[in-house]
Design an enzyme around this catalytic site. Sequence first.
Site, PDB file in Angstrom:
ATOM      1  N   ASP A  11      11.927   6.490  91.893  1.00 42.02           N
ATOM      2  CA  ASP A  11      12.559   7.802  92.104  1.00 42.02           C
ATOM      3  C   ASP A  11      13.755   7.613  93.030  1.00 42.02           C
ATOM      4  OD1 ASP A  11      13.027  10.606  93.013  1.00 42.02           O
ATOM      5  OD2 ASP A  11      11.139  10.992  91.989  1.00 42.02           O
ATOM      6  N   ASN A  12      14.862   8.288  92.719  1.00 36.96           N
ATOM      7  CA  ASN A  12      16.028   8.160  93.614  1.00 36.96           C
ATOM      8  C   ASN A  12      16.029   9.236  94.706  1.00 36.96           C
ATOM      9  OD1 ASN A  12      16.773  10.478  92.278  1.00 36.96           O
ATOM     10  ND2 ASN A  12      18.631   9.657  91.359  1.00 36.96           N
ATOM     11  N   ASP A  14      17.723   4.356  91.383  1.00 41.46           N
ATOM     12  CA  ASP A  14      18.300   5.244  90.372  1.00 41.46           C
ATOM     13  C   ASP A  14      18.140   4.572  89.007  1.00 41.46           C
ATOM     14  OD1 ASP A  14      20.657   7.688  90.352  1.00 41.46           O
ATOM     15  OD2 ASP A  14      20.397   6.446  88.567  1.00 41.46           O
ATOM     16  N   ALA A  74      11.613  11.606  85.267  1.00 44.66           N
ATOM     17  CA  ALA A  74      12.877  11.835  85.990  1.00 44.66           C
ATOM     18  C   ALA A  74      13.895  12.501  85.076  1.00 44.66           C
ATOM     19  CB  ALA A  74      13.435  10.501  86.497  1.00 44.66           C
ATOM     20  N   ALA A  75      14.513  13.554  85.559  1.00 41.15           N
ATOM     21  CA  ALA A  75      15.532  14.254  84.771  1.00 41.15           C
ATOM     22  C   ALA A  75      16.171  15.316  85.648  1.00 41.15           C
ATOM     23  CB  ALA A  75      14.890  14.940  83.563  1.00 41.15           C
ATOM     24  N   SER A 119      16.887  19.327  85.242  1.00 39.16           N
ATOM     25  CA  SER A 119      16.183  20.262  84.352  1.00 39.16           C
ATOM     26  C   SER A 119      16.496  21.739  84.617  1.00 39.16           C
ATOM     27  CB  SER A 119      14.682  20.007  84.431  1.00 39.16           C
ATOM     28  OG  SER A 119      14.238  20.055  85.756  1.00 39.16           O
ATOM     29  N   THR A 137      10.661  18.777  76.701  1.00 39.80           N
ATOM     30  CA  THR A 137      10.657  20.201  77.024  1.00 39.80           C
ATOM     31  C   THR A 137      10.572  21.013  75.739  1.00 39.80           C
ATOM     32  OG1 THR A 137      11.978  22.032  77.864  1.00 39.80           O
ATOM     33  CG2 THR A 137      13.199  20.157  77.059  1.00 39.80           C
ATOM     34  N   TYR A 162      20.565  21.035  78.421  1.00 37.95           N
ATOM     35  CA  TYR A 162      19.275  20.516  78.889  1.00 37.95           C
ATOM     36  C   TYR A 162      18.378  20.184  77.690  1.00 37.95           C
ATOM     37  CZ  TYR A 162      14.508  20.652  80.765  1.00 37.95           C
ATOM     38  OH  TYR A 162      13.197  20.372  81.065  1.00 37.95           O
ATOM     39  N   ASP A 207      17.800  34.870  76.220  1.00 40.56           N
ATOM     40  CA  ASP A 207      16.397  34.918  76.676  1.00 40.56           C
ATOM     41  C   ASP A 207      15.547  35.537  75.572  1.00 40.56           C
ATOM     42  OD1 ASP A 207      15.820  33.785  79.075  1.00 40.56           O
ATOM     43  OD2 ASP A 207      15.938  35.637  80.254  1.00 40.56           O
TER      44      ASP A 207
HETATM   45  N1  NAD Z   1       8.972  22.121  85.811  1.00 41.56           N
HETATM   46  C1  NAD Z   1       8.821  22.589  84.587  1.00 41.56           C
HETATM   47  O1  NAD Z   1       8.413  23.736  84.387  1.00 41.56           O
HETATM   48  C2  NAD Z   1       9.137  21.701  83.391  1.00 41.56           C
HETATM   49  C3  NAD Z   1       8.998  22.237  82.100  1.00 41.56           C
HETATM   50  C4  NAD Z   1       9.259  21.403  80.992  1.00 41.56           C
HETATM   51  C5  NAD Z   1       9.645  20.082  81.183  1.00 41.56           C
HETATM   52  N2  NAD Z   1       9.787  19.606  82.451  1.00 41.56           N
HETATM   53  C6  NAD Z   1      10.214  18.212  82.622  1.00 41.56           C
HETATM   54  O2  NAD Z   1       9.308  17.565  83.501  1.00 41.56           O
HETATM   55  C7  NAD Z   1       9.981  16.608  84.304  1.00 41.56           C
HETATM   56  C8  NAD Z   1       9.660  16.830  85.769  1.00 41.56           C
HETATM   57  O3  NAD Z   1      10.024  18.152  86.145  1.00 41.56           O
HETATM   58  P1  NAD Z   1       9.824  18.639  87.647  1.00 41.56           P
HETATM   59  O4  NAD Z   1       9.786  20.115  87.631  1.00 41.56           O
HETATM   60  O5  NAD Z   1       8.718  17.877  88.282  1.00 41.56           O
HETATM   61  O6  NAD Z   1      11.226  18.187  88.256  1.00 41.56           O
HETATM   62  P2  NAD Z   1      11.571  17.640  89.729  1.00 41.56           P
HETATM   63  O7  NAD Z   1      13.036  17.865  89.913  1.00 41.56           O
HETATM   64  O8  NAD Z   1      10.638  18.174  90.738  1.00 41.56           O
HETATM   65  O9  NAD Z   1      11.313  16.072  89.564  1.00 41.56           O
HETATM   66  C9  NAD Z   1      12.219  15.185  88.971  1.00 41.56           C
HETATM   67  C10 NAD Z   1      12.211  13.912  89.789  1.00 41.56           C
HETATM   68  O10 NAD Z   1      13.074  12.940  89.166  1.00 41.56           O
HETATM   69  C11 NAD Z   1      13.854  12.302  90.170  1.00 41.56           C
HETATM   70  N3  NAD Z   1      15.091  11.835  89.494  1.00 41.56           N
HETATM   71  C12 NAD Z   1      15.999  12.585  88.830  1.00 41.56           C
HETATM   72  N4  NAD Z   1      16.972  11.808  88.324  1.00 41.56           N
HETATM   73  C13 NAD Z   1      16.664  10.526  88.648  1.00 41.56           C
HETATM   74  C14 NAD Z   1      17.272   9.258  88.399  1.00 41.56           C
HETATM   75  N5  NAD Z   1      18.434   9.145  87.726  1.00 41.56           N
HETATM   76  N6  NAD Z   1      16.669   8.144  88.889  1.00 41.56           N
HETATM   77  C15 NAD Z   1      15.505   8.234  89.585  1.00 41.56           C
HETATM   78  N7  NAD Z   1      14.892   9.401  89.855  1.00 41.56           N
HETATM   79  C16 NAD Z   1      15.458  10.535  89.393  1.00 41.56           C
HETATM   80  C17 NAD Z   1      14.070  13.384  91.217  1.00 41.56           C
HETATM   81  O11 NAD Z   1      14.369  12.863  92.501  1.00 41.56           O
HETATM   82  C18 NAD Z   1      12.721  14.106  91.206  1.00 41.56           C
HETATM   83  O12 NAD Z   1      11.807  13.512  92.106  1.00 41.56           O
HETATM   84  C19 NAD Z   1      11.462  16.729  83.958  1.00 41.56           C
HETATM   85  O13 NAD Z   1      11.790  15.717  83.053  1.00 41.56           O
HETATM   86  C20 NAD Z   1      11.566  18.092  83.303  1.00 41.56           C
HETATM   87  O14 NAD Z   1      12.610  18.127  82.369  1.00 41.56           O
HETATM   88  C21 NAD Z   1       9.557  20.390  83.551  1.00 41.56           C
END
Ligand code: NAD
Length: 324
Positions: A31-32, A51, A74-75, A77, A117, A141, A285
């Site tokens: 994680d970055n 990263d 990681a993404a 979002s 997603t 996204y 929406d």
């Molecule tokens: N939260 C939701 O409701 C939801 C719904 C559908 C899908 N998702 C997917 O689930 C995943 C996690 O979502 P979340 O809510 O926990 O997000 P979050 O932002 O809490 O976690 C994402 C993590 O990825 C790390 N990160 C991002 N880019 C990076 C990179 N280039 N290198 C290394 N680390 C990196 C961030 O530091 C963070 O810790 C995402 O891929 C998101 O698209 C989330």
Amino acid sequence: MRVAVTGGAGYIGSVVVEVLLRERHDVLVLDNLCKGHRDAVLESAGFTQIDLRDGTAVARALREFDCEAVIHMAADSLVGESVIDPAKYYGNNMTAGLALLDAMREAGVTRLVFSSTAAVYGEPAKQPIEEDDPTQPTNPYGETKLAFERALRWYASAYGLSSISLRYFNAAGATARNGERHLPETHLIPLVLDVAAGRALSVSVFGMDYPTRDGTCVRDYIHVEDLACAHVLSLAAAATAPGICRAYNLGCGGDGYSVREVIDAAATITARPIPVAVGPRRPGDPAVLVASSDRISRDLGWRPHHQRLDAIIASAWQWMSRAH
Ligand SMILES: NC(=O)c1ccc[n+]([C@@H]2O[C@H](COP(=O)([O-])OP(=O)(O)OC[C@H]3O[C@@H](n4cnc5c(N)ncnc54)[C@H](O)[C@@H]3O)[C@@H](O)[C@H]2O)c1
């Protein structure tokens, strides 16, 4: 299994790590920390601040860990941000994702679970949404997540990479240790609980005139622990044969919950008033967004165990009350 979790310091990733460790897997978090929190990762997991765009370093980390599978969380979002700054989303969700796949090839890792997603479906014609319904994302996204899923298909046939992509809408709730800490926060349940906690004056509701049971939008909310279990369960499915490439929906298993129902449930659980500021509908929406999880339930036996809205909100409130 020896599992690397990208984004394992984030909201859902940190709970995936909890479930992996509980099931006695060895875990390395990559994680970055651009959005994640170091203290969300349990001490018994390895952690490398990295990263994903740094493919050489990622390949080295995977090799040194003797990694057998990757769960890719990681993404970036945020739907709105993705429309304003698509380059950020192509850069992180596509380019960094492809760098991860190349690093996995270099390190000989052939199994992947991808956190996709339900935004890949865009504005669906029918509810609940099934996996074979058309994918027509309406923002960068969803588009970049779908593009990565499509790359997985070609990597499966050419390189034997096995992958399972999981498509879902709203993660919600908390474990005893980890909950939602997004900055900025855009998700309804923590926003509503912020009002209950006195950190915001009111919660915005966009449109009360939808053709739903109470006029507000209906959405799917899945407890974060149920989501984490689905990711861990999918690891085994990805391990059954080389070149598997499947996508599964994860949904809460009912008709979803309306915005009004979420607010009312939160007011009951917190025993605090939650004032509402009603605004016009937001463009794009849809009235209802609910995913069917029939396929993953049939194939892998996944079922949500915390689908009651009051239980989901109560877990988030307990976590928030402890964290602040
Ligand atoms: N939260 C939701 O409701 C939801 C719904 C559908 C899908 N998702 C997917 O689930 C995943 C996690 O979502 P979340 O809510 O926990 O997000 P979050 O932002 O809490 O976690 C994402 C993590 O990825 C790390 N990160 C991002 N880019 C990076 C990179 N280039 N290198 C290394 N680390 C990196 C961030 O530091 C963070 O810790 C995402 O891929 C998101 O698209 C989330």
